[in-house]
Design a protein around this motif. Structure first.
Motif, short mmCIF file in Angstrom:
data_model
loop_
_atom_site.label_atom_id
_atom_site.label_comp_id
_atom_site.label_asym_id
_atom_site.label_seq_id
_atom_site.Cartn_x
_atom_site.Cartn_y
_atom_site.Cartn_z
N VAL A 77 0.84 -1.20 0.00
CA VAL A 77 0.00 0.00 0.00
C VAL A 77 0.88 1.25 0.00
O VAL A 77 1.99 1.25 0.52
CB VAL A 77 -0.97 0.03 1.20
N PRO A 78 0.38 2.33 -0.58
CA PRO A 78 1.12 3.59 -0.53
C PRO A 78 1.24 4.06 0.92
O PRO A 78 0.33 3.89 1.72
CB PRO A 78 0.25 4.56 -1.33
N ASN A 92 0.10 -7.02 4.29
CA ASN A 92 -0.05 -6.98 2.84
C ASN A 92 -1.21 -7.85 2.38
O ASN A 92 -1.99 -7.45 1.51
CB ASN A 92 1.25 -7.41 2.16
N LEU A 93 -1.34 -9.04 2.95
CA LEU A 93 -2.47 -9.91 2.57
C LEU A 93 -3.80 -9.32 3.01
O LEU A 93 -4.80 -9.42 2.30
CB LEU A 93 -2.28 -11.31 3.17
N GLN A 94 -3.84 -8.67 4.18
CA GLN A 94 -5.06 -8.01 4.63
C GLN A 94 -5.43 -6.87 3.69
O GLN A 94 -6.61 -6.69 3.35
CB GLN A 94 -4.90 -7.49 6.06
N SER A 95 -4.43 -6.11 3.24
CA SER A 95 -4.68 -5.01 2.31
C SER A 95 -5.18 -5.55 0.97
O SER A 95 -6.09 -4.97 0.36
CB SER A 95 -3.41 -4.20 2.09
N LEU A 96 -4.59 -6.63 0.51
CA LEU A 96 -5.01 -7.25 -0.75
C LEU A 96 -6.45 -7.76 -0.64
O LEU A 96 -7.27 -7.53 -1.53
CB LEU A 96 -4.06 -8.39 -1.10
N LYS A 97 -6.78 -8.41 0.46
CA LYS A 97 -8.13 -8.91 0.68
C LYS A 97 -9.13 -7.76 0.70
O LYS A 97 -10.19 -7.82 0.06
CB LYS A 97 -8.22 -9.68 2.00
N SER A 98 -8.79 -6.70 1.41
CA SER A 98 -9.68 -5.54 1.49
C SER A 98 -9.87 -4.90 0.12
O SER A 98 -10.97 -4.51 -0.25
CB SER A 98 -9.09 -4.53 2.48
N LEU A 146 -8.41 1.05 -1.71
CA LEU A 146 -7.09 0.84 -1.13
C LEU A 146 -6.84 1.89 -0.07
O LEU A 146 -7.01 3.08 -0.31
CB LEU A 146 -6.02 0.95 -2.23
N GLU A 147 -6.47 1.44 1.11
CA GLU A 147 -6.17 2.38 2.20
C GLU A 147 -4.72 2.84 2.08
O GLU A 147 -3.83 2.04 1.88
CB GLU A 147 -6.37 1.71 3.56
N TYR A 148 -4.53 4.14 2.23
CA TYR A 148 -3.18 4.72 2.24
C TYR A 148 -2.71 4.75 3.69
O TYR A 148 -3.47 5.10 4.58
CB TYR A 148 -3.21 6.13 1.67
N ASP A 149 -1.46 4.41 3.91
CA ASP A 149 -0.92 4.36 5.26
C ASP A 149 -0.17 5.66 5.56
O ASP A 149 0.88 5.94 4.99
CB ASP A 149 0.04 3.17 5.39
N LEU A 207 -0.09 -1.99 -5.22
CA LEU A 207 -1.55 -2.06 -5.29
C LEU A 207 -2.18 -0.71 -5.65
O LEU A 207 -3.38 -0.61 -5.84
CB LEU A 207 -2.14 -2.53 -3.95
N GLN A 208 -1.36 0.33 -5.78
CA GLN A 208 -1.86 1.64 -6.19
C GLN A 208 -1.93 1.64 -7.71
O GLN A 208 -0.91 1.76 -8.40
CB GLN A 208 -0.94 2.74 -5.70
#
Length: 88
Positions: free
Chosen positions: A23-24, A65-71, A78-81, A38-39
């Motif tokens: 994630v960004p 990373n897997l949680q971000s991909l699933k979401s 995509l959530e930015y951190d 993923l961006q």
């Protein structure tokens, strides 16, 4: 004629999952937003290569990373951190 206008391939190897930021995220040292794989631009087809996945230990970054991909797959967002908070 093209089948899809944009496409991106991401190898889901254990090394990528544990080392790459998917994630960004905001880097406050340089005051820049660093992009992640993923961006993607609107309409981009993401191809996930699961054949690169091997047996091994998934570390904290890999789980995130897997949680971000699933979401992203589930909600198409995509959530930015931003380190202190996350923003869709």
């Amino acid at each position: 004629e093209q089948l899809v206008p944009y496409s991106s391939m991401l190898a889901l190897s254990l090394q990528n999952l544990n080392r790459v930021e998917f994630v960004p995220r905001k880097d406050y040292t340089t005051n820049r937003l660093e992009s992640g794989p993923l961006q993607l631009a609107s309409g981009t087809v993401l191809i996930l290569d699961e054949t690169a996945l091997q047996e091994g230990k998934l570390e904290e970054k890999g789980v995130k990373n897997l949680q971000s991909l699933k979401s992203m797959l589930e909600w198409q967002k995509l959530e930015y951190d931003f380190q202190f908070y996350k923003m869709p």
